[in-house]
Design an enzyme around this catalytic site. Structure first.
Site, mmCIF file in Angstrom:
data_model
loop_
_atom_site.group_PDB
_atom_site.id
_atom_site.type_symbol
_atom_site.label_atom_id
_atom_site.label_comp_id
_atom_site.label_asym_id
_atom_site.label_seq_id
_atom_site.Cartn_x
_atom_site.Cartn_y
_atom_site.Cartn_z
ATOM 1 C CB CYS A 75 -0.969 -0.023 1.170
ATOM 2 S SG CYS A 75 -2.423 1.032 0.933
ATOM 3 C CG HIS A 186 -3.872 -4.146 3.287
ATOM 4 N ND1 HIS A 186 -2.935 -3.431 3.989
ATOM 5 C CD2 HIS A 186 -4.368 -3.306 2.346
ATOM 6 C CE1 HIS A 186 -2.872 -2.191 3.515
ATOM 7 N NE2 HIS A 186 -3.727 -2.088 2.513
#
Length: 240
Positions: A75, A186
């Site tokens: 991210c 994630h």
């Protein structure tokens, strides 16, 4: 979670592993002692603090990436590796400029890219680590406002079959360079996708000892059962 997965998959194979937590202000010489790098994301304020600190160590990090030191960057960390970041009001903020892509923040009329994601792995770097003659799907969760634009989709980890990935236009996820992986997954990504964990561990050992490494197989029956369930639930596929 991702760090625990790397630790345990080493320990189960009898590989000694030491985790070094590199906090703000760490000496770049400590960075260069590492054989495998992991970096996650955070909220905007924390991202700014980390970005300012990493700018001072960018040359050391760039050299490690060019020399094949494997790393997983998720991210915000993924975005850091690129050339620049365009804010919602059009300002261009410098990133580490290590890899050839950029990220732009969503506009007011664009939504955050949130939800379950499934990616069919297409990058050839992972071919030796997946079942022969079978597709391999990464399973994760994404939550990001930024849209990352990579120069060519062949550099992506793979194609999104559920969710968004790098952006909401080209149906590709992540970026692979040398042994470096940037991704929006994630999850944690490594708990659901042991292929990526073993790729990173094998490459870390290969660079350290300068020889081809074949990791001892592990009993991943529980993981693969969970993967099959999730793929059936999310994508209607029983493929691994």
């Amino acid at each position: 979670g991702n760090i625990i997965v790397l630790q345990k998959r080493c320990e189960w194979r009898g590989i000694t592993v030491e985790v070094k937590r590199l906090d703000i202000g760490f000496d770049h010489k400590l960075l260069t002692t590492c054989n495998l790098l992991f970096m996650g994301g955070a909220q905007d304020q924390q991202q700014k603090i980390v970005a300012d600190d990493l700018q001072k160590k960018s040359e050391a990090l760039k050299k490690m990436i060019e020399n094949g030191i494997p790393g997983l960057y998720i991210c915000g960390a993924y975005q850091f590796l690129g050339e620049y970041y365009v804010t919602a009001d059009g300002k261009k903020l410098a990133c580490l400029n290590i890899l050839p892509f950029y990220t732009k923040q969503r506009s007011e009329d664009e939504k955050r890219l949130i939800g379950d994601i499934v990616v069919e792995v297409t990058h050839p770097a992972f071919a030796p680590y997946r079942p022969p003659n079978e597709s391999y799907y990464l399973i994760g969760f994404e939550n990001h406002g930024g849209r990352t634009i990579i120069p060519q989709t062949s550099d992506a980890i793979g194609k999104t079959v559920l969710g968004y990935g790098n952006n909401d236009t080209d149906q590709h996820e992540g970026f692979v360079y040398q042994n470096t992986i940037g991704t929006y997954l994630h999850g944690p990504i490594l708990a659901r996708n042991p292929l990526i964990a073993d790729f990173l561990l094998a490459k870390a050992l290969e660079v350290k000892y300068n020889e081809k490494i074949d990791l001892a197989p592990l009993n991943d029956e529980i993981i693969n059962t969970n993967r099959a369930y999730l793929l059936t639930t999310l994508y209607g596929s029983k493929k691994r």
